[in-house]
Enzyme design. Structure first.
Site, PDB file in Angstrom:
ATOM      1  N   LYS A   1       0.800   4.189   7.063  1.00 35.05           N
ATOM      2  CA  LYS A   1       0.192   5.166   5.987  1.00 35.05           C
ATOM      3  C   LYS A   1       0.778   6.639   6.354  1.00 35.05           C
ATOM      4  O   LYS A   1       1.232   6.959   7.415  1.00 35.05           O
ATOM      5  CB  LYS A   1      -1.374   5.087   6.119  1.00 35.05           C
ATOM      6  CG  LYS A   1      -2.234   3.853   5.740  1.00 35.05           C
ATOM      7  CD  LYS A   1      -1.930   3.595   4.276  1.00 35.05           C
ATOM      8  CE  LYS A   1      -2.786   2.269   4.146  1.00 35.05           C
ATOM      9  NZ  LYS A   1      -2.218   1.048   4.612  1.00 35.05           N
TER      10      LYS A   1
ATOM     11  N   SER B   1       0.885  -1.331   0.080  1.00 33.05           N
ATOM     12  CA  SER B   1       0.109  -0.045   0.004  1.00 33.05           C
ATOM     13  C   SER B   1       0.926   1.193   0.122  1.00 33.05           C
ATOM     14  O   SER B   1       0.346   2.290  -0.408  1.00 33.05           O
ATOM     15  CB  SER B   1      -0.984   0.120   1.241  1.00 33.05           C
ATOM     16  OG  SER B   1      -0.266   0.172   2.486  1.00 33.05           O
TER      17      SER B   1
END
EC number: 3.4.21.88
Length: 203
Positions: free
Chosen positions: A158, A121
């Site tokens: 993230k 990701s």
């Protein structure tokens, strides 16, 4: 109850820095009496209390029965955190797969642990599956920083952004959607910020 997830107080950080300085300058850790003298404690019991708290928080290891039985955990190497069990502190013993002899001071701010990255990701930020992410433990984070966040017992890496109570955890890969968290209704814990990367050399 004190856990490894608890941050150090200002005084605890000062004592840890004193231990580190003594080890670096004299090649050995200080005694309880030397800690008392340095910080003006009236009794060795005060020093012992601080040392046991530092040990409970995972900063040092105490060796019973030795006057200088204090070891810096960082001297043992950076812990590598693998799978994180639900409800357990990030640096719980069962999460540590290994220790790497990497100087934590190579990173700024100082790295506290390595986290094995799972998934792609964050590919476009240069962070890919099986990389080891160097992480500085802190709950304080600024917009745009890459963070290690825990959401409903899932740990994710993230980019952090925030607008009031709404936090967005942004991927660096168009194949993944942002994670949107309303902190009024969902618990979100910041486990630290990314301060570096160790590439898995097996690829």
């Amino acid at each position: 109850m004190i856990s490894r997830a608890d941050p150090l107080t200002a005084r605890q950080a000062e004592i840890l820095d004193f231990i580190r300085h003594t080890v670096e300058s004299e090649g050995r850790p200080p005694t309880r009496a030397e800690i008392c003298t340095a910080f003006g404690f009236r009794s060795p019991n005060a020093a012992e209390t601080h040392l046991r708290t530092l040990a409970a928080k995972g900063a040092i290891v105490l060796e019973e029965g030795r006057a200088r039985g204090i070891r810096l955990v960082e001297a043992l190497g950076l812990p590598l955190v693998g799978h994180v069990a639900a409800g357990r502190p990030m640096l719980a013993v069962e999460h540590i797969e290994a220790r790497y002899q990497i100087d934590s001071a190579l990173f700024s701010p100082r790295a506290d642990y390595l986290l094995r990255v799972r998934g792609m990701s964050m590919r476009d930020a240069g962070i890919i599956d099986s990389d080891l992410l160097a992480v500085h433990r802190t709950p304080q984070v600024r917009a745009g920083q890459v963070v290690v966040a825990r959401l409903e017992d899932e740990v994710t890496v993230k980019t952090f952004t925030r607008e009031g109570p709404i936090v967005r955890l942004l991927p660096a890969n168009p194949d993944f959607e942002p994670i949107v968290v309303d902190t009024r209704h969902q618990a979100l814990d910041i486990e630290g910020i990314a301060v570096g990367l160790v590439r898995n050399g097996s690829r």
